[in-house]
Design an enzyme around this catalytic site. Structure first.
Site, PDB file in Angstrom:
ATOM      1  N   GLU A   1       0.839  -1.211   0.000  1.00  0.00           N
ATOM      2  CA  GLU A   1       0.000   0.000   0.000  1.00  0.00           C
ATOM      3  C   GLU A   1       0.867   1.252   0.000  1.00  0.00           C
ATOM      4  OE1 GLU A   1      -3.273  -0.282  -1.188  1.00  0.00           O
ATOM      5  OE2 GLU A   1      -3.230  -1.826   0.346  1.00  0.00           O
ATOM      6  N   HIS A   2       0.514   2.192  -0.878  1.00  0.00           N
ATOM      7  CA  HIS A   2       1.248   3.459  -1.050  1.00  0.00           C
ATOM      8  C   HIS A   2       2.695   3.211  -1.492  1.00  0.00           C
ATOM      9  CE1 HIS A   2      -1.710   6.500   0.513  1.00  0.00           C
ATOM     10  NE2 HIS A   2      -2.256   5.381   0.947  1.00  0.00           N
TER      11      HIS A   2
ATOM     12  N   SER B   1     -24.414   7.341 -17.388  1.00  0.00           N
ATOM     13  CA  SER B   1     -24.126   6.277 -16.436  1.00  0.00           C
ATOM     14  C   SER B   1     -25.359   6.014 -15.593  1.00  0.00           C
ATOM     15  CB  SER B   1     -22.976   6.683 -15.511  1.00  0.00           C
ATOM     16  OG  SER B   1     -22.882   5.766 -14.437  1.00  0.00           O
TER      17      SER B   1
ATOM     18  N   GLY C   1     -16.156   4.416  -4.062  1.00  0.00           N
ATOM     19  CA  GLY C   1     -15.547   5.039  -2.884  1.00  0.00           C
ATOM     20  C   GLY C   1     -15.299   4.070  -1.743  1.00  0.00           C
TER      21      GLY C   1
ATOM     22  N   GLU D   1      -6.461   9.541 -14.551  1.00  0.00           N
ATOM     23  CA  GLU D   1      -6.748   9.772 -13.126  1.00  0.00           C
ATOM     24  C   GLU D   1      -5.853  10.897 -12.572  1.00  0.00           C
ATOM     25  OE1 GLU D   1      -8.241   6.586 -11.174  1.00  0.00           O
ATOM     26  OE2 GLU D   1      -8.284   7.580  -9.248  1.00  0.00           O
TER      27      GLU D   1
ATOM     28  N   ASP E   1      -3.949   0.326  -9.503  1.00  0.00           N
ATOM     29  CA  ASP E   1      -5.363   0.024  -9.741  1.00  0.00           C
ATOM     30  C   ASP E   1      -5.606  -0.408 -11.182  1.00  0.00           C
ATOM     31  OD1 ASP E   1      -5.503   1.020  -7.207  1.00  0.00           O
ATOM     32  OD2 ASP E   1      -6.688   2.799  -7.715  1.00  0.00           O
TER      33      ASP E   1
HETATM   34  P1  ADP Z   1     -12.809   4.304  -5.709  1.00  0.00           P
HETATM   35  O1  ADP Z   1     -11.981   4.216  -6.934  1.00  0.00           O
HETATM   36  O2  ADP Z   1     -12.119   3.801  -4.496  1.00  0.00           O
HETATM   37  O3  ADP Z   1     -14.162   3.675  -5.863  1.00  0.00           O
HETATM   38  P2  ADP Z   1     -12.602   7.086  -6.326  1.00  0.00           P
HETATM   39  O4  ADP Z   1     -12.933   8.324  -5.561  1.00  0.00           O
HETATM   40  O5  ADP Z   1     -11.220   6.916  -6.831  1.00  0.00           O
HETATM   41  O6  ADP Z   1     -13.062   5.853  -5.430  1.00  0.00           O
HETATM   42  O7  ADP Z   1     -13.533   6.982  -7.593  1.00  0.00           O
HETATM   43  C1  ADP Z   1     -14.944   7.126  -7.457  1.00  0.00           C
HETATM   44  C2  ADP Z   1     -15.465   8.031  -8.559  1.00  0.00           C
HETATM   45  O8  ADP Z   1     -15.413   7.321  -9.829  1.00  0.00           O
HETATM   46  C3  ADP Z   1     -16.912   8.401  -8.390  1.00  0.00           C
HETATM   47  O9  ADP Z   1     -17.060   9.517  -7.534  1.00  0.00           O
HETATM   48  C4  ADP Z   1     -17.317   8.719  -9.822  1.00  0.00           C
HETATM   49  O10 ADP Z   1     -16.868  10.011 -10.185  1.00  0.00           O
HETATM   50  C5  ADP Z   1     -16.520   7.704 -10.606  1.00  0.00           C
HETATM   51  N1  ADP Z   1     -17.317   6.501 -10.867  1.00  0.00           N
HETATM   52  C6  ADP Z   1     -17.169   5.281 -10.323  1.00  0.00           C
HETATM   53  N2  ADP Z   1     -18.090   4.413 -10.807  1.00  0.00           N
HETATM   54  C7  ADP Z   1     -18.843   5.102 -11.666  1.00  0.00           C
HETATM   55  C8  ADP Z   1     -19.969   4.806 -12.497  1.00  0.00           C
HETATM   56  N3  ADP Z   1     -20.520   3.602 -12.523  1.00  0.00           N
HETATM   57  N4  ADP Z   1     -20.457   5.795 -13.268  1.00  0.00           N
HETATM   58  C9  ADP Z   1     -19.930   7.011 -13.238  1.00  0.00           C
HETATM   59  N5  ADP Z   1     -18.906   7.368 -12.487  1.00  0.00           N
HETATM   60  C10 ADP Z   1     -18.359   6.443 -11.706  1.00  0.00           C
HETATM   61 MG    MG Z   2     -10.107   5.225  -7.176  1.00  0.00          MG
END
Ligand code: ADP
Ligand code: MG
Length: 382
Positions: free
Chosen positions: A31-32, A65, A122, A160, A172
């Site tokens: 991690e990290h 989406s 998230g 990203e 990731d």
């Molecule tokens: P994690 O990658 O841990 O789930 P992140 O904050 O890196 O959290 O990414 C989450 C973000 O990715 C969401 O806030 C949204 O902007 C985008 N995202 C994830 N899944 C979708 C989806 N199915 N449709 C649209 N946007 C999505």
């Molecule tokens: Mg993420």
């Protein structure tokens, strides 16, 4: 059950030309370490993000989406990461990153896109990389980019970093692109060499539980960036390009050079790299039942040295191990999100119950606990 093809038809009034998908991921250990040019060991999970797509006659991308209302429209002739925001940046950012890397977008046609995801958002399972990689494999096929999987992973990372503004490494996206059933992906973030390592979970009667703390994290603005800068500062003060170059002897020297906090951050990264290498060796020599001490040591290092865990995560890991898990640790960027427990399958339910009970007793938020299966990476589904 509505399929994504039905949902696409309802949104755009015609059938999609194809469906592509990419999985979320869990990091087994490391991690990290990724943005410190170190080692990571993630696997792709059996929760995927799908993209149903059909080509358009113009050069517009229409993006929807099931996760959000409305439609985002962007022109392929005006892709600019500075103006991308919200969730569409993860998709449009991949197209921009390809163009920026010199892939010709001249002949590219517009696309209608519908995204539907089963990856919890998230939760530390990288719904963001699943989205980038689903878009990446689809663009690669549709626009004939002819890139290999690792190259697509790199575009996701650039999206990203640049379009979204989260300073994350390649972990990731590499997991989402390169995942294999019952394997982890061993990635050297310095050379960007990757190879699958067999987990042998099934034959050993083992499984992995994700324990989502339901405490939300925020990568772009939160403590993640803070830790990133601590590592940068540590490397600079030690006179190395990245913390990858620091070994045990280097840590001795760091004792004299660094302030106490930066030293703890650096020590996590250095020892975590060692643990990733030891995990690969242990898997190959002794199998997954021998991983407990490494997983637990990683959790302690994230808790005490890198200080990226929260109470809910620490307690879940402790309760899982006390309840019979082989080992448990936080996974993902931290400050909430999820932890994982390596468990004998016949004890999985009892361990999950023990974790829920421990959190309830401490008056903490109820976790969501579910098994994940190391699965195949990004692909075309239909
Ligand atoms: P994690 O990658 O841990 O789930 P992140 O904050 O890196 O959290 O990414 C989450 C973000 O990715 C969401 O806030 C949204 O902007 C985008 N995202 C994830 N899944 C979708 C989806 N199915 N449709 C649209 N946007 C999505
Ligand atoms: Mg993420």
């Amino acid at each position: 059950m509505t399929t994504i093809a039905d949902a696409f038809a309802a949104a755009y009034g015609r059938a999609p030309e194809g469906v592509w998908s990419a999985p979320g991921r869990v990091n087994l250990i490391g991690e990290h370490t990724d943005y410190n040019n170190g080692f990571v060991l993630p696997f792709a999970i059996d929760y995927r993000t799908q993209a149903a797509i059909a080509r358009r006659e113009d050069r517009e991308i229409h993006l929807r989406s099931t996760f959000a209302d409305g439609e985002v429209v962007a022109s392929l002739d005006a892709l600019d990461p500075a103006t991308m925001d919200g969730w569409s940046a993860y998709v449009l950012g991949v197209a921009w990153a390809a163009a920026d890397a010199g892939v010709s977008m001249e002949g590219a046609f517009g696309l209608d896109i519908l995204i539907d995801s089963r990856v919890p958002v998230g939760a530390g399972l990288s719904s963001s990389a699943a989205l980038e990689c689903a878009a990446g494999v689809a663009f690669n096929d549709l626009w004939g980019w002819d890139l290999d999987k690792l190259a697509i992973a790199r575009l996701g990372r650039v999206a990203e970093n640049t379009a979204v503004g989260a300073p994350t490494g390649l972990l990731d996206q590499a997991a989402s692109m390169l995942g294999k059933e019952d394997h982890v992906v061993f990635l050297d973030c310095l050379t960007e060499e990757a190879r699958p390592v067999p987990l042998h979970l099934r034959e050993e009667g083992l499984g992995i539980l994700v324990m989502n703390s339901n405490v939300e994290h925020e990568h772009a603005t939160g403590g993640y960036g803070d830790r990133f800068r601590s590592c940068e500062r540590g490397a600079k003060e030690l006179g190395v390009e990245s913390l990858r170059e620091v070994d045990r002897d280097g840590l001795e020297r760091a004792l004299e050079v660094l302030d106490a906090e930066t030293l703890r951050r650096v020590r996590h990264v250095v020892t975590e790299n060692e643990r990733v290498l030891a995990t690969v060796d242990t898997l190959e020599e002794h199998g997954p039942r021998a991983l407990g001490p490494l997983l637990d040591a990683s959790q302690e290092s994230m808790r005490d040295d890198f200080e990226i865990t929260v109470r809910e995560i620490d307690l879940a890991c402790e309760a899982a191990v006390a309840g019979g898990a082989i080992g448990a640790r936080m996974t993902g960027g931290g400050f909430g999100g999820s932890s994982i427990a390596l468990v004998p399958l016949d004890k999985a339910d009892a361990i999950a119950d023990a974790v829920r009970a421990a959190l309830a007793q401490a008056g903490l938020r109820e976790p969501t606990i579910f098994p994940v299966v190391p699965s195949e990476g990004a692909r075309r589904d239909s």
